[in-house]
Write an enzyme that holds these catalytic residues in place. Structure first.
Site, PDB file in Angstrom:
ATOM      1  N   TYR A 177      -9.208  11.520   4.522  1.00 19.06           N
ATOM      2  CA  TYR A 177      -8.310  10.589   3.819  1.00 19.06           C
ATOM      3  C   TYR A 177      -7.014  10.426   4.595  1.00 19.06           C
ATOM      4  O   TYR A 177      -6.290  11.399   4.842  1.00 19.06           O
ATOM      5  CB  TYR A 177      -8.032  11.121   2.419  1.00 19.06           C
ATOM      6  CG  TYR A 177      -7.493  10.093   1.458  1.00 19.06           C
ATOM      7  CD1 TYR A 177      -8.343   9.414   0.582  1.00 19.06           C
ATOM      8  CD2 TYR A 177      -6.134   9.797   1.402  1.00 19.06           C
ATOM      9  CE1 TYR A 177      -7.853   8.479  -0.309  1.00 19.06           C
ATOM     10  CE2 TYR A 177      -5.636   8.859   0.511  1.00 19.06           C
ATOM     11  CZ  TYR A 177      -6.500   8.202  -0.349  1.00 19.06           C
ATOM     12  OH  TYR A 177      -6.017   7.282  -1.235  1.00 19.06           O
ATOM     13  N   TYR A 209      -7.025  -0.036   3.044  1.00 20.38           N
ATOM     14  CA  TYR A 209      -6.749   1.024   2.065  1.00 20.38           C
ATOM     15  C   TYR A 209      -7.471   0.677   0.772  1.00 20.38           C
ATOM     16  O   TYR A 209      -6.968  -0.086  -0.048  1.00 20.38           O
ATOM     17  CB  TYR A 209      -5.243   1.151   1.839  1.00 20.38           C
ATOM     18  CG  TYR A 209      -4.872   2.265   0.886  1.00 20.38           C
ATOM     19  CD1 TYR A 209      -4.976   3.599   1.271  1.00 20.38           C
ATOM     20  CD2 TYR A 209      -4.423   1.997  -0.411  1.00 20.38           C
ATOM     21  CE1 TYR A 209      -4.645   4.630   0.402  1.00 20.38           C
ATOM     22  CE2 TYR A 209      -4.081   3.027  -1.281  1.00 20.38           C
ATOM     23  CZ  TYR A 209      -4.196   4.332  -0.864  1.00 20.38           C
ATOM     24  OH  TYR A 209      -3.856   5.353  -1.719  1.00 20.38           O
TER      25      TYR A 209
END
Lengths: 328, 392
Positions: free
Chosen positions: B293, B343
């Site tokens: 991440y 994102y």
């Protein structure tokens, strides 16, 4: 009889005649395509970027720009409207007559003497560099129906300026919206000041578990919650002790002696109501708990992890009391 | 004891919508497109989907998505909390539902107009009185308002303790960008950058500069989870979930765990790693590639340490040795990551990790990818998952 009353007392027929004349200006060219007096140049770019505080090297650093993808400096796009300004001749000999000034005169004659620029919107299409020449062409793009505004009744009109370079390529367009209105009597200055909304910092909501803490800050004190069962200090406040599960608590007042554990400055985005680039830090207080607050009274570059600080509760804006920490 | 779901649930379909800065459509439209695309990828029918899992932050009700896509009966829906911490959290929900028989085919989705709608960089504000709003109240009045500022606070201290420099942050951002160059769905497709451009980019929250930060994107991603039996009959190579974990640690706050004895650490991610390894019977040496991440470049470094690829403070040297690159020890964020693809709150990462195990990444490493790691967001209650090839 003044203009104001004349306009307010226009009959529907008179208003129609007036508006027919006014709306005839929609689509009229204010100026045909003409070049700026000066070519795009480094001097004017430097003056503009200094005033605006814009340090982008793409505008002012030829060495840097030579290494960049563009290979040369460019003019700030927002400077687009600068190149074709008339300059100081407007102050000495006035602005030459054109359809826009004629329309403004007609509005003035009917009592719409107030003027307020309300919006500017620019769109950029092509970059320009020193040596290019900016041409401008402008039309009156649209005029609103009669509106009742807080300033008084009036009409919004919008000009559309198209900027192009020496090759005829469009650089960008600018829409400029203006309100011409009949000025209303304003309330006394003191009364209108009350309505001025100055943005302040976003306040914490106050609930059962934290309201008492913020209320103490309003009185100039920073408290630390203490468990009555095992004396453990805790911050932020919580309803139960994580060590002994007691729900009984009191508090002690911090001396606000502390040490910086970490810090940052919020550079972007800019937030209304806050100082520019506020410096925030996690501070370990002498009592042993950590708190987040601001570091003030020194430059960002002088701050380091491990630095000793001393706090006090201060009024930071019209509505907000906050602990603030200074180098000790 | 760790609950064991090993190989009881299989990812059989994945899909990303087009990613953009202005989708021009509703978030529900994006969700429906992502779910339908994943159903098609799996070779299933809409009526096969009987469960959904998503984020509490997602605006699309499961029943609305079901109606839009034309699903039939639903027997399971579950949401996971804490922003990007829900990336593998949603997968965790789906796996539990499938492993227990509560549902047979669960679609995990996340859809957001993260640029043209509600933007993350606009920060938090105190309009609503909830425990959450009271929590943000400890930071809002001081201006500590944005995700970048919270991560910057951790990172400043972590760099101070470890001596890791921006060289390592640049390597994370740059190696990720190099992958995005080959990915047509990445915002930075075909657009490289160099150290000079990185250094010249504007400061967001010291020491994070523009290219240390992920994007704000419009788009949606979906993965479909079903049983191994059913997976074996479907058209794509099955990707089994060997381990999946959710974790929060003591004194956990949402993005602001500043009150721990030492806060330059992510103990919650260490718990997720320990449990994933225990569940799967795998060790760190078994992991061939990763999707870590990357809302911000430094958080990749902390996670490499938390998952045991290197020790505390060693992630700088680890990445500077080229570990994240195509021929490196751990090819990472091969889609371009959230820094350079889009994102989508980490769910595009689950899509990419699945593709790595299938052998379908745009930047498929030359070596065999038997196991891939995928993680959730950092600084929050979080999680991770280990994916591997389904046994046929």
């Amino acid at each position: 009889m003044g203009h104001q009353e004349e306009a307010l007392h226009m009959t529907p027929e008179e208003q129609k005649v007036f508006e027919d004349k006014l709306y005839a200006y929609v689509g009229v060219e204010v100026c045909s395509r003409k070049p700026a007096k000066d070519a795009v140049n480094e001097t004017m770019i430097r003056h503009w970027t200094e005033v605006m505080g814009d340090t982008n090297p793409a505008y002012t650093d030829p060495e840097w720009a030579a290494q960049s993808r563009r290979g040369k400096t460019i003019a700030p796009p927002a400077m687009m409207y600068v190149w074709n300004q008339e300059g100081y001749s407007v102050a000495s000999s006035g602005r030459a007559s054109d359809p826009q000034t004629e329309m403004a005169e007609m509005l003035n004659d009917h009592g719409f003497t107030g003027v307020l620029g309300t919006n500017v919107k620019q769109e950029y299409v092509k970059e320009i560099s020193p040596g290019d020449t900016v041409y401008v062409q402008m039309v009156i793009d649209n005029i609103s129906e009669r509106k009742v505004t807080a300033r008084g009744p009036g009409y919004f009109f919008e000009t559309l300026a198209t900027f192009s370079d020496q090759n005829g390529d469009t650089i960008g367009v600018q829409r400029f919206r203006v309100l011409k209105f009949i000025p209303q009597e304003q309330p006394a200055a003191s009364a209108s000041d009350d309505k001025l909304q100055v943005p302040t910092r976003i306040a914490s909501p106050r609930g059962h578990d934290n309201g008492w803490w913020w209320n103490a800050v309003d009185e100039g004190k920073v408290l630390i919650q203490r468990c009555k069962g095992c004396q453990t200090l805790r911050h932020p406040p919580r309803p139960m002790c994580g060590e002994c599960q007691s729900m009984e608590w009191d508090s002690i007042e911090s001396t606000l002696d502390g040490e910086i554990m970490s810090f940052t400055a919020l550079r972007h985005p800019k937030i209304p109501g806050y100082p520019a680039d506020p410096i925030c830090a996690v501070i370990k207080l002498g009592e042993g708990t950590n708190i987040v607050s601001n570091i003030v009274g020194c430059d960002f570059d002088d701050i380091a992890i491990g630095m000793k600080v001393k706090g006090k509760v201060e009024q930071v804006d019209e509505k907000t009391m906050l602990p603030q920490f200074y180098p000790a | 004891m760790v609950a064991n779901i090993k190989d009881k649930a299989v990812i059989v379909g994945v899909h990303n919508t087009k990613f953009s800065k202005d989708s021009g459509v509703s978030e529900l439209s994006l969700a429906a497109q992502a779910v339908k695309g994943a159903i098609d990828d799996a070779g299933l029918k809409p009526s096969d989907i009987d469960g959904f899992a998503t984020f509490t932050m997602d605006s699309n009700d499961e029943i609305e998505v079901a109606r839009a896509v034309g699903c039939g009966d639903l027997t399971f829906w579950g949401r996971s909390h804490y922003g990007g911490g829900a990336a593998t959290g949603s997968l965790h929900q789906a796996v539990m539902a499938v492993a227990t028989g509560m549902a047979e085919c669960v679609a995990v989705y996340r859809a957001l107009n993260g640029r043209s709608g509600q933007r993350f960089s606009s920060g938090v504000s105190g309009e609503i009185m909830t425990a959450d709003a009271i929590h943000w109240g400890w930071y809002m009045p001081y201006g500590l308002l944005t995700p970048a500022s919270w991560v910057a606070m951790f990172n400043q201290r972590w760099m101070h303790l470890t001596g890791v420099t921006k060289d390592a942050m640049f390597e994370v951002a740059h190696s990720t960008r190099e992958y995005a160059i080959n990915n047509p769905n990445a915002f930075f497709h075909g657009r490289s950058f160099d150290r000079a451009e990185y250094d010249a980019s504007r400061m967001i929250a010291d020491p994070l500069q523009l290219f240390d930060c992920c994007q704000e994107s419009d788009g949606a991603s979906c993965v479909i989870v079903t049983t191994p039996e059913r997976a074996r009959d479907l058209k794509q190579p099955g990707v089994a979930v060997r381990g999946v974990a959710q974790a929060a640690a003591p004194d956990q706050e949402q993005m602001t765990s500043f009150y721990r004895e030492e806060f330059a650490a992510i103990p919650e991610m260490e718990i997720a790693a320990k449990n994933c390894f225990e569940m799967s019977g795998l060790s760190v040496d078994d992991i061939d590639a990763a999707v870590i991440y990357d809302a911000f470049s430094p958080i990749v470094l902390w996670q490499l340490e938390a998952w045991g690829f290197c020790g505390f403070g060693e992630s700088g040297d680890f990445v500077l040795d080229g570990a994240l690159r195509p021929g490196g020890r751990l090819p990472t964020n091969t889609h371009g990551g959230q820094l350079s693809e889009a994102y989508i709150h980490g769910v595009n990462g689950i899509v990419e990790a699945t593709r790595l195990v299938r052998g379908q990444s745009r930047n498929q490493p030359e070596k065999d990818i038997n196991h891939a790691l995928v993680t959730s967001g950092v600084g929050i209650p979080t999680g991770g998952a280990l994916l591997g090839k389904l046994d046929y």
